[in-house]
Design an enzyme around this catalytic site. Structure first.
Site, short mmCIF file in Angstrom:
data_model
loop_
_atom_site.label_atom_id
_atom_site.label_comp_id
_atom_site.label_asym_id
_atom_site.label_seq_id
_atom_site.Cartn_x
_atom_site.Cartn_y
_atom_site.Cartn_z
N GLY A 254 -31.33 13.84 34.08
CA GLY A 254 -31.54 14.94 35.01
C GLY A 254 -30.26 15.67 35.35
O GLY A 254 -29.25 15.56 34.66
N TYR A 255 -30.31 16.46 36.44
CA TYR A 255 -29.23 17.35 36.84
C TYR A 255 -28.86 18.21 35.62
O TYR A 255 -27.71 18.27 35.19
CB TYR A 255 -28.03 16.58 37.38
CG TYR A 255 -27.26 17.38 38.42
CD1 TYR A 255 -27.81 17.62 39.67
CD2 TYR A 255 -26.02 17.91 38.13
CE1 TYR A 255 -27.13 18.38 40.62
CE2 TYR A 255 -25.33 18.67 39.07
CZ TYR A 255 -25.90 18.89 40.31
OH TYR A 255 -25.22 19.65 41.25
N GLY B 67 -25.61 22.31 28.65
CA GLY B 67 -25.57 21.40 27.50
C GLY B 67 -26.98 20.93 27.16
O GLY B 67 -27.41 20.99 25.99
N HIS B 68 -27.73 20.49 28.19
CA HIS B 68 -29.12 20.07 27.96
C HIS B 68 -29.94 21.25 27.44
O HIS B 68 -30.79 21.09 26.57
CB HIS B 68 -29.75 19.58 29.27
CG HIS B 68 -29.12 18.35 29.83
ND1 HIS B 68 -28.43 18.34 31.01
CD2 HIS B 68 -29.09 17.07 29.37
CE1 HIS B 68 -28.00 17.11 31.27
NE2 HIS B 68 -28.36 16.33 30.30
N GLU C 129 -23.16 15.62 21.16
CA GLU C 129 -21.97 14.97 20.59
C GLU C 129 -20.88 14.73 21.64
O GLU C 129 -19.88 14.11 21.32
CB GLU C 129 -21.42 15.81 19.43
CG GLU C 129 -22.32 15.72 18.22
CD GLU C 129 -21.82 16.49 17.02
OE1 GLU C 129 -20.98 17.40 17.19
OE2 GLU C 129 -22.29 16.20 15.91
N ASP D 16 -21.22 12.79 24.11
CA ASP D 16 -21.32 11.32 24.18
C ASP D 16 -21.41 10.80 22.75
O ASP D 16 -22.45 10.28 22.33
CB ASP D 16 -22.56 10.92 25.00
CG ASP D 16 -22.44 11.39 26.43
OD1 ASP D 16 -21.48 10.99 27.11
OD2 ASP D 16 -23.28 12.20 26.86
N GLN E 248 -22.34 7.15 22.13
CA GLN E 248 -23.76 6.94 22.41
C GLN E 248 -24.61 7.37 21.22
O GLN E 248 -25.53 6.66 20.80
CB GLN E 248 -24.14 7.73 23.66
CG GLN E 248 -25.63 7.83 23.93
CD GLN E 248 -25.92 8.43 25.29
OE1 GLN E 248 -25.78 7.77 26.31
NE2 GLN E 248 -26.33 9.69 25.33
N SER F 72 -20.71 18.72 31.71
CA SER F 72 -21.21 17.39 32.05
C SER F 72 -21.75 17.42 33.47
O SER F 72 -21.24 18.16 34.32
CB SER F 72 -20.03 16.40 31.98
OG SER F 72 -20.31 15.25 32.74
O1 PAF Z 1 -26.84 10.60 27.96
C1 PAF Z 1 -27.58 10.31 28.94
O2 PAF Z 1 -27.89 11.14 29.78
C2 PAF Z 1 -28.11 8.89 29.07
O3 PAF Z 1 -27.20 7.95 28.63
C3 PAF Z 1 -29.48 8.68 28.36
C4 PAF Z 1 -29.37 8.88 26.87
C5 PAF Z 1 -30.49 9.66 28.93
C6 PAF Z 1 -29.99 7.26 28.62
O4 PAF Z 1 -30.17 7.01 29.98
#
Ligand code: PAF
Length: 281
Positions: free
Chosen positions: A31-32, A36-37, A148, A150, A153, A185
């Site tokens: 969320g938030y 980027g999202h 990218e 993260d 991740q 971020s």
């Molecule tokens: O990148 C994030 O926001 C988190 O690590 C994720 C992938 C949603 C997992 O909680």
């Protein structure tokens, strides 16, 4: 757009979509939501019949001294952003719906999860892999999108998908930056005005390193020094790590060859920020 809190209801909706042959794109988030999202959502919107976004601040990926309780939340703003790109379903479960108190199974991606941020944030990637595995099982997406920024991740999730035979494609998406270069971020919202200015040092130090590498520098200790020296110019910056590793196994390298991840983690005040770039020699 539908907002669903229960995983069983989400499963039913997904089952119905699947029976109609729809492809499903998925973006897991805490969320938030920010630009980027948004760029992930726009790409996913173009590439799939149905688009699902999860909003879940995952407690098990935060350490005891981290910011779980004060992690920024704005469900109303998130809903608006999702609407703006025609998300079909927001999955926003409660902690008790996601985790039973008797939970005993976790996903741990060895080695890749132990370096870089994993070495500094014990248990973090175990929490990330576990929640992402659960979300993949609930949503059954055809494609899932990860930024990218993260990078570690992203590599860990790809490995999990490969090793555990999840039937989906992981789509990497480029880092989105503010005009002045700061990687976007949710944690940037913690920065005071002065810290926000200071945070630019991450992108600037990486840019110095990239210039040196473009100019032919291949010695990793010299490149690390360039970054460290630049970061040390900023009084509000405290280095957590500066690393150059191969971009697939995330193993340290002495010289730059092939595909290299150049990654930094830096505290600006109390806020820990990360940034990186990939260099192809
Ligand atoms: O990148 C994030 O926001 C988190 O690590 C994720 C992938 C949603 C997992 O909680």
């Amino acid at each position: 757009m539908i907002l669903v809190e229960e995983k069983n209801k989400t499963r039913e909706i997904i089952k119905e979509w699947k029976s109609k042959g729809y492809s499903i794109g998925f973006i897991p988030t805490m969320g938030y939501l920010h630009r980027g999202h948004l760029s992930l959502m726009e790409k996913a919107r173009r590439e799939n019949d149905k688009l699902v976004v999860s909003i879940f601040v995952n407690p098990i990926q935060f350490g005891p001294n981290e910011d779980y309780d004060k992690y920024p939340r704005d469900m109303a703003g998130d809903i608006e952003m999702c609407k703006s790109v025609n998300v079909d379903l927001i999955f926003a479960p409660s902690v008790s719906d996601m985790y039973k108190t008797s939970n005993q199974v976790y996903v741990d991606v060895e080695k890749l999860g132990d370096v870089l941020c994993g070495a500094k944030r014990e248990g973090h990637f175990r929490g990330v892999s576990t929640v992402v595995a659960k979300l993949f099982n609930i949503i059954s997406p055809d494609k899932a999108y990860f930024g990218e920024k993260d990078y570690q991740q992203l590599v860990i999730i790809k490995k999990m998908v490969d090793d555990l035979d999840f039937d989906l494609e992981i789509i990497p998406c480029a880092i989105v930056r503010e005009e002045d270069g700061l990687a976007i971020s949710s944690r940037n919202s913690y920065l005071s005005r002065e810290e926000r200015k200071a945070a630019l040092i991450l992108a600037e130090s990486l840019s110095r390193a990239r210039q040196a590498m473009i100019g032919g520098e291949r010695d990793v200790s010299i490149i690390k020094n360039i970054i460290t020296n630049e970061l040390s110019q900023e009084p509000l910056a405290v280095i957590d790590y500066v690393e150059l590793v191969d971009a697939i196994e995330l193993r340290p390298v002495a010289r730059v060859s092939e595909r290299i991840l150049v990654a930094v983690a830096v505290f600006i005040g109390k806020t820990r920020l990360i940034d990186n770039f990939i260099f192809e020699a």
